[in-house]
Motif scaffolding. Sequence first.
Motif, PDB file in Angstrom:
ATOM      1  N   GLN A  23      -4.665  -5.825  13.317  1.00 54.14           N
ATOM      2  CA  GLN A  23      -4.684  -4.900  14.446  1.00 54.14           C
ATOM      3  C   GLN A  23      -3.039  -5.304  15.090  1.00 54.14           C
ATOM      4  N   VAL A  24      -2.963  -6.685  15.362  1.00 58.30           N
ATOM      5  CA  VAL A  24      -1.445  -7.004  15.939  1.00 58.30           C
ATOM      6  C   VAL A  24      -0.521  -6.763  14.970  1.00 58.30           C
ATOM      7  N   GLY A  25      -0.755  -7.021  13.713  1.00 55.52           N
ATOM      8  CA  GLY A  25       0.569  -6.767  12.697  1.00 55.52           C
ATOM      9  C   GLY A  25       0.818  -5.075  12.709  1.00 55.52           C
ATOM     10  N   LEU A  26      -0.490  -4.444  12.492  1.00 56.79           N
ATOM     11  CA  LEU A  26       0.026  -2.934  12.614  1.00 56.79           C
ATOM     12  C   LEU A  26       0.359  -2.415  13.764  1.00 56.79           C
ATOM     13  N   MET A  27      -0.110  -3.012  14.947  1.00 60.07           N
ATOM     14  CA  MET A  27       0.538  -2.697  16.382  1.00 60.07           C
ATOM     15  C   MET A  27       2.058  -2.777  16.322  1.00 60.07           C
ATOM     16  N   LEU A  28       2.512  -3.806  15.756  1.00 61.88           N
ATOM     17  CA  LEU A  28       3.760  -4.072  15.814  1.00 61.88           C
ATOM     18  C   LEU A  28       4.557  -3.198  14.937  1.00 61.88           C
ATOM     19  N   ILE A  29       4.161  -2.916  13.613  1.00 62.42           N
ATOM     20  CA  ILE A  29       4.912  -2.289  12.786  1.00 62.42           C
ATOM     21  C   ILE A  29       4.751  -0.751  13.369  1.00 62.42           C
ATOM     22  N   GLY A  30       3.909  -0.220  13.773  1.00 61.79           N
ATOM     23  CA  GLY A  30       3.641   0.867  14.265  1.00 61.79           C
ATOM     24  C   GLY A  30       4.698   0.957  15.570  1.00 61.79           C
ATOM     25  N   ALA A  31       4.645   0.252  16.538  1.00 61.76           N
ATOM     26  CA  ALA A  31       5.868   0.236  17.669  1.00 61.76           C
ATOM     27  C   ALA A  31       7.120   0.423  17.320  1.00 61.76           C
ATOM     28  N   ILE A  32       7.506  -0.572  16.122  1.00 59.79           N
ATOM     29  CA  ILE A  32       8.829  -0.452  15.496  1.00 59.79           C
ATOM     30  C   ILE A  32       9.248   0.949  14.882  1.00 59.79           C
ATOM     31  N   VAL A  33       8.155   1.260  14.234  1.00 63.75           N
ATOM     32  CA  VAL A  33       8.520   2.734  13.573  1.00 63.75           C
ATOM     33  C   VAL A  33       8.471   3.822  14.531  1.00 63.75           C
ATOM     34  N   ALA A  61      -1.132   7.118   9.954  1.00 68.77           N
ATOM     35  CA  ALA A  61      -0.909   6.876   8.582  1.00 68.77           C
ATOM     36  C   ALA A  61      -0.763   5.255   8.294  1.00 68.77           C
ATOM     37  N   ILE A  62       0.060   4.750   9.163  1.00 69.35           N
ATOM     38  CA  ILE A  62       0.339   3.330   8.940  1.00 69.35           C
ATOM     39  C   ILE A  62      -0.911   2.358   9.100  1.00 69.35           C
ATOM     40  N   GLY A  63      -1.653   2.691  10.113  1.00 70.56           N
ATOM     41  CA  GLY A  63      -3.040   1.916  10.378  1.00 70.56           C
ATOM     42  C   GLY A  63      -3.774   2.126   9.034  1.00 70.56           C
ATOM     43  N   LEU A  64      -3.879   3.446   8.394  1.00 70.50           N
ATOM     44  CA  LEU A  64      -4.921   3.782   7.384  1.00 70.50           C
ATOM     45  C   LEU A  64      -4.387   2.983   6.287  1.00 70.50           C
ATOM     46  N   ILE A  65      -2.957   3.119   5.698  1.00 67.70           N
ATOM     47  CA  ILE A  65      -2.524   2.613   4.556  1.00 67.70           C
ATOM     48  C   ILE A  65      -2.472   1.273   4.769  1.00 67.70           C
ATOM     49  N   GLY A  66      -1.969   0.737   5.969  1.00 68.69           N
ATOM     50  CA  GLY A  66      -1.839  -0.760   6.162  1.00 68.69           C
ATOM     51  C   GLY A  66      -3.327  -1.445   6.051  1.00 68.69           C
ATOM     52  N   GLN A  67      -4.182  -1.057   6.655  1.00 69.28           N
ATOM     53  CA  GLN A  67      -5.530  -1.436   6.345  1.00 69.28           C
ATOM     54  C   GLN A  67      -5.977  -1.497   4.947  1.00 69.28           C
ATOM     55  N   TRP A  68      -5.807  -0.446   4.390  1.00 72.52           N
ATOM     56  CA  TRP A  68      -6.263  -0.489   2.955  1.00 72.52           C
ATOM     57  C   TRP A  68      -5.462  -1.474   2.102  1.00 72.52           C
ATOM     58  N   LEU A  69      -4.105  -1.544   2.290  1.00 71.13           N
ATOM     59  CA  LEU A  69      -3.396  -2.433   1.449  1.00 71.13           C
ATOM     60  C   LEU A  69      -3.511  -3.796   1.864  1.00 71.13           C
ATOM     61  N   TYR A  70      -3.891  -4.309   2.949  1.00 73.40           N
ATOM     62  CA  TYR A  70      -4.256  -5.512   3.291  1.00 73.40           C
ATOM     63  C   TYR A  70      -5.564  -6.052   2.696  1.00 73.40           C
ATOM     64  N   PHE A  71      -6.612  -5.392   2.789  1.00 72.91           N
ATOM     65  CA  PHE A  71      -7.823  -5.846   2.019  1.00 72.91           C
ATOM     66  C   PHE A  71      -7.587  -5.775   0.768  1.00 72.91           C
ATOM     67  N   THR A  72      -6.999  -4.574   0.013  1.00 72.11           N
ATOM     68  CA  THR A  72      -6.956  -4.444  -1.400  1.00 72.11           C
ATOM     69  C   THR A  72      -6.124  -5.588  -2.091  1.00 72.11           C
TER      70      THR A  72
END
Length: 150
Positions: A23-33, A61-72
């Motif tokens: 959540q923290v990581g994707l929030m930062l990426i989302g904010a930058i984008v 999209a960043i949240g969905l793809i980011g979570q999927w990539l993180y775990f996978t």
Amino acid sequence: MEFRHGGFWLRFVAAIIDAIITQVGLMLIGAIVGIFIGIFMGAAGSSMQSIEMAAGGVGYAIGLIGQWLYFTIFEISGWQATPGKKVLGLKVTNMEGQQIGFAQANIRYWSKIISALILLIGFIMIAFTEKKQGLHDIFAKTLVIKDKPA
């Protein structure tokens, strides 16, 4: 080979650690984008409503793809675990204790939706099954074990 299975509470704490990281990581990426979308669309004369819609869609999209990539990616890596699992000495394996591949990690990840949709029963199963498997583990034929065999 006999395995020491990762139980419900260890996996629960690992999930909390991973949720904080993602959540923290994707929030930062989302904010930058989002900032870049605002700058480019604003310069192109887009309305604020259009900018917000675009940023929201990209953020989703960043949240969905980011979570999927993180775990996978973490689960197929040499760690065989997300950072949350790694910190707690857990790893994801196939039924023989070997590293899982991309397809198996995907089945495991996307099956978690089913585990969640049925009132989280797919996750609660971890506490009650012999090999401490959730429904998603059963679908993917995976185990979560303590890093060193018994």
